[in-house]
Scaffold this active site. Structure first.
Site, short mmCIF file in Angstrom:
data_model
loop_
_atom_site.label_atom_id
_atom_site.label_comp_id
_atom_site.label_asym_id
_atom_site.label_seq_id
_atom_site.Cartn_x
_atom_site.Cartn_y
_atom_site.Cartn_z
N CYS A 122 0.97 -1.20 0.21
CA CYS A 122 0.48 0.00 -0.12
C CYS A 122 1.18 1.22 0.12
CB CYS A 122 -0.78 0.31 0.71
SG CYS A 122 -0.30 -0.72 2.36
N ARG A 172 7.19 -11.10 4.99
CA ARG A 172 6.34 -11.11 6.55
C ARG A 172 8.09 -12.07 6.55
NH1 ARG A 172 0.29 -10.19 5.52
NH2 ARG A 172 0.27 -8.29 4.20
N GLN A 211 1.27 -11.07 -3.22
CA GLN A 211 -0.51 -10.27 -3.19
C GLN A 211 -1.08 -9.60 -4.39
OE1 GLN A 211 -0.23 -8.06 -0.04
NE2 GLN A 211 -0.85 -9.18 1.19
N ASP A 240 -2.75 -7.19 -4.80
CA ASP A 240 -3.49 -6.14 -3.87
C ASP A 240 -4.16 -5.36 -4.70
OD1 ASP A 240 -3.67 -4.75 -1.64
OD2 ASP A 240 -1.77 -5.31 -1.94
N HIS A 293 -5.45 -0.44 -4.90
CA HIS A 293 -6.06 0.46 -3.70
C HIS A 293 -6.98 0.57 -4.99
CE1 HIS A 293 -2.29 -1.21 -2.10
NE2 HIS A 293 -3.02 -0.70 -1.15
N LYS A 296 -14.31 -3.84 7.03
CA LYS A 296 -13.28 -4.17 6.22
C LYS A 296 -14.86 -5.31 5.51
CE LYS A 296 -11.10 -7.59 9.14
NZ LYS A 296 -9.84 -8.51 9.45
N HIS A 353 -8.52 -0.83 0.32
CA HIS A 353 -7.41 -1.83 -0.08
C HIS A 353 -8.42 -3.13 -0.65
CE1 HIS A 353 -4.15 -0.21 2.76
NE2 HIS A 353 -5.13 0.47 2.93
#
Length: 623
Positions: free
Chosen positions: A319, A348, A366, A368, A370, A450, A496
């Site tokens: 992000c 991670r 991911q 991902d 946004h 979320k 997200h």
RNA sequence: GCCGAUGUGGCUCAGUGGUAGAGCACUCGAUUCGUAAUCGAGCGGUCGCGGGUUCAAAUCCCGCCAUCGGCUCCA
């Protein structure tokens, strides 16, 4: 009282009934387990033992570990307790009396539980085999733990546990053929890793042996589909000790599938108004300080590295990079919403004990994205994400979902007004979509509410993949702005979202869902040509070449094995279609096709085979 | 990270103190073969890594790493 000690008759065991009874049964199994353990290992302290989705467990404190051998002995002892059909008796007791009794018995965990029960609440204990009800003459013929005549002075068959219940009325109501002990594991007292570690014995229990059998079969089935096993057998990926745990090597076949998944994903996103980004895997630590990750997410981050006196950080999330991309110029309200997606690889730190195949790794990608938008656009954007999620998941064969909406937790940032706006937007999108959902009050992230979506796989298991989160925090921290109609600077809303979640994990789920038997559009090898003898090799290569040029994933078996062996090999590799090429086929310019789905299809022309493959690929099915 | 279990050729696994084994895979040879395993030979392991005990360690002891089942955490 004789009847109470008789072997349970079949009529004692109810046929399948209500879920409450099953819970009682499992809870009683936990007590029977604890009783058996304390009989066999009197130095063991008891703690708690609830029912679970498939059975029960009980946590014990004992210096020596329980061995697999012990499990067998304990299970046998449980069988005796059940066989003795002991009565189970509930007693409401006085707190102080019970307290001194527990102190005398030296059961510190029970004492803690007792002291944790609010004053005024009734306190109950459950006996198994109250001694007053048992006389030596009633002992069973075969010697057992509960053959009273075998007891030492002062011993009794009686056992009790501080417990709110409810339980069955007699141990004999448990079907001795419908329970089994499964495993021993470490577990912390009260789930707190600063507290003593206990030994948890897991068991499974059902109303009937048939249900137990079905459960065990389901377990076998899950084992058969295990992506770690299939990943090895089908040569899809590996995780190598030399490189380190939780780091994935995609082999050619796995990589081919990943490429297909990624291509599909990119196409779907470009078609629905997304733009794609590529951003770096590391960045200056200051970025992570600004984003708050260094403060709040540090325990999951790899250590920093120093480059020319600057601290750099391997990224645990994408992000901040998308935010920086946004910040690179001033945006007008006319540009919004901006939808930026990236297959972003993140790293991670995960504690070694939690790593698990592809499902839990230290480096993963991911899918991902946004969305930066105006407050009034949030609801429509969420709905668009839900639609895209459904389209993508269903194309991969997942049509059943469980949806959660998580709302504001106690500790959170942002005003009431913005939380309300965002939560309403999520709710409204779900309602418009017509999806049923469960609200998890206070389950949201500190930075916003979320939606989580779980998919159900081919054998009924749920996997959480997709997540959609509204974020008030990052726009604030990075002081993000757009220029509004009136020329003022306003803060955009950031959403997200990830649909697969992690490509690695989703790939693992795909492997398990299909048991490695992939639909044609995903299969790493779609068709293998099997020459009956060397004389057909040129023809086979020619056909393979033709189909490859049309984009099919085709290969020729080069082993020189006999046909039967080539077929067996292809079957074991779960190749969807094989085509036998012998003298006949060469003469007639055909292929003898055999598919995993439908068996022998007989002789077909290359064009016919191509047509069938195209059709199966188009509807994401099989031949 | 914690508790327990496991770690032996590429894979699956035998081997409990005395010269490292099998099947499959791989290579070579013979066979040129019609819908789930052709026959034979060969190659291949410092027994997870490091230390210790012992005349001698895959085997016993200690430490570490990884994997598996859980706990905790989570995509």
């Amino acid at each position: 009282m004789v009847s109470q000690l008789s072997r349970p008759s079949s009529s004692d065991r109810a046929t399948p009934s209500d879920p409450q009874r099953l819970q009682r049964l499992r809870h009683t199994c936990a007590h029977v387990l604890a009783m058996a353990v304390q009989r066999l290992f009197p130095e063991t302290h008891v703690t708690i033992g609830p029912w679970t989705e498939t059975g029960f467990y009980y946590d014990f404190d004992r210096a020596d570990p329980f061995t697999p051998d012990d499990l067998g002995r304990i299970e046998a002892a449980m069988g005796q307790i059940i066989g003795a059909n002991l009565p189970i008796i509930r007693e409401t007791v006085d707190r102080d009396e019970l307290r001194s009794e527990i102190v005398q018995m030296n059961e510190p965990y029970k004492l803690e539980i007792l002291d944790g029960i609010p004053l005024g609440e009734p306190i109950t204990r459950y006996y198994i085999g109250c001694p007053d009800l048992i006389s030596p003459s009633n002992a069973d013929d075969e010697p057992s733990l509960f053959d009273v005549s075998a007891l030492k002075a002062g011993e009794s068959t009686c056992w009790w546990d501080l417990c709110a219940g409810p339980h069955l009325n007699r141990t004999g109501e448990i079907d001795p053929e419908a329970f089994a002990l499964e495993s021993v594991a470490g577990a912390y007292w009260r789930g707190d890793e600063t507290k003593p570690q206990l030994q948890r014995i897991y068991g499974t229990a059902w109303e009937t042996p048939e249900q137990l059998e079905a459960y065990l079969q389901q377990k076998e089935e899950a084992k058969r589909r295990d992506h770690r096993k299939l990943g090895q057998e089908l040569d899809l990926f590996s995780i190598q000790e030399e490189a380190g745990g939780g780091l994935v090597f995609w082999h050619p076949k796995g990589a081919r599938m990943r490429l297909l998944i990624e291509d599909y994903w990119r196409t779907a996103h470009l078609a629905t108004g997304y733009d794609l980004l590529y951003t770096p895997h590391i960045a200056n630590l200051d970025l992570w300080k600004t984003s708050g990750h260094f403060e709040f997410y540090r325990e999951n981050m790899f250590d920093q590295m120093e480059i020319e006196a600057q601290q750099y950080q391997l990224r645990p999330m994408n992000c901040p990079f998308h935010v920086l991309t946004y910040q690179n110029k001033l945006h007008s309200y006319r540009e919004l919403p901006l939808r930026w997606a990236e297959l972003g690889t993140v790293y991670r730190y995960e504690r070694s004990g939690v790593l698990h195949g592809l499902m839990r790794v230290r480096g993963f990608t991911q899918d991902d994205a946004h969305v930066f938008c105006l407050p009034e656009q949030v609801s429509d954007e969420i709905l668009a994400v839900l639609n895209l999620t459904e389209q993508i998941l269903s194309d991969f064969g997942f049509a059943e979902y469980e949806v959660n909406l998580s709302t504001r937790p106690a500790k959170s940032v942002g005003t009431d007004a913005i939380w309300e706006l965002a939560t309403d937007a999520l709710r409204q999108a779900l309602d418009t979509k017509g999806w049923a959902y469960v609200t998890d009050e206070g389950g949201g992230a500190f930075y916003g509410p979320k939606i989580d979506i779980k998919i159900r796989d081919a054998i009924g298991r749920l996997w959480q993949c997709s997540t959609i989160q509204v974020d008030f925090n990052l726009p604030e921290r990075f002081d993000m702005e757009y220029v509004a109609v009136d020329g003022s600077r306003q803060r955009p809303i950031m959403i997200h979202r990830a649909i697969f979640g992690s490509l690695e994990r989703f790939f693992g789920i795909l492997v398990e869902n299909y048991a490695g038997d992939f639909p044609l559009w995903l299969a790493p090898v779609q068709l293998r040509l099997l020459p009956v003898s060397d004389g057909q090799r040129d023809y086979a290569n020619g056909v393979a070449q033709t189909l490859k040029q049309q984009g099919y994933r085709v290969e020729v078996d080069t082993s020189g094995d006999r046909l039967g062996k080539q077929i067996r090999t292809a079957e074991l590799e779960k190749i969807p279609i094989v085509a036998v090429v012998g003298k006949r086929e060469v003469e007639q310019q055909t292929l003898s096709v055999r598919t995993r789905q439908s068996g022998d299809l007989g002789a077909l022309t290359v064009a016919e085979v191509q047509g069938r493959m195209a059709a199966a690929i188009a509807d994401r099915g099989r031949v």
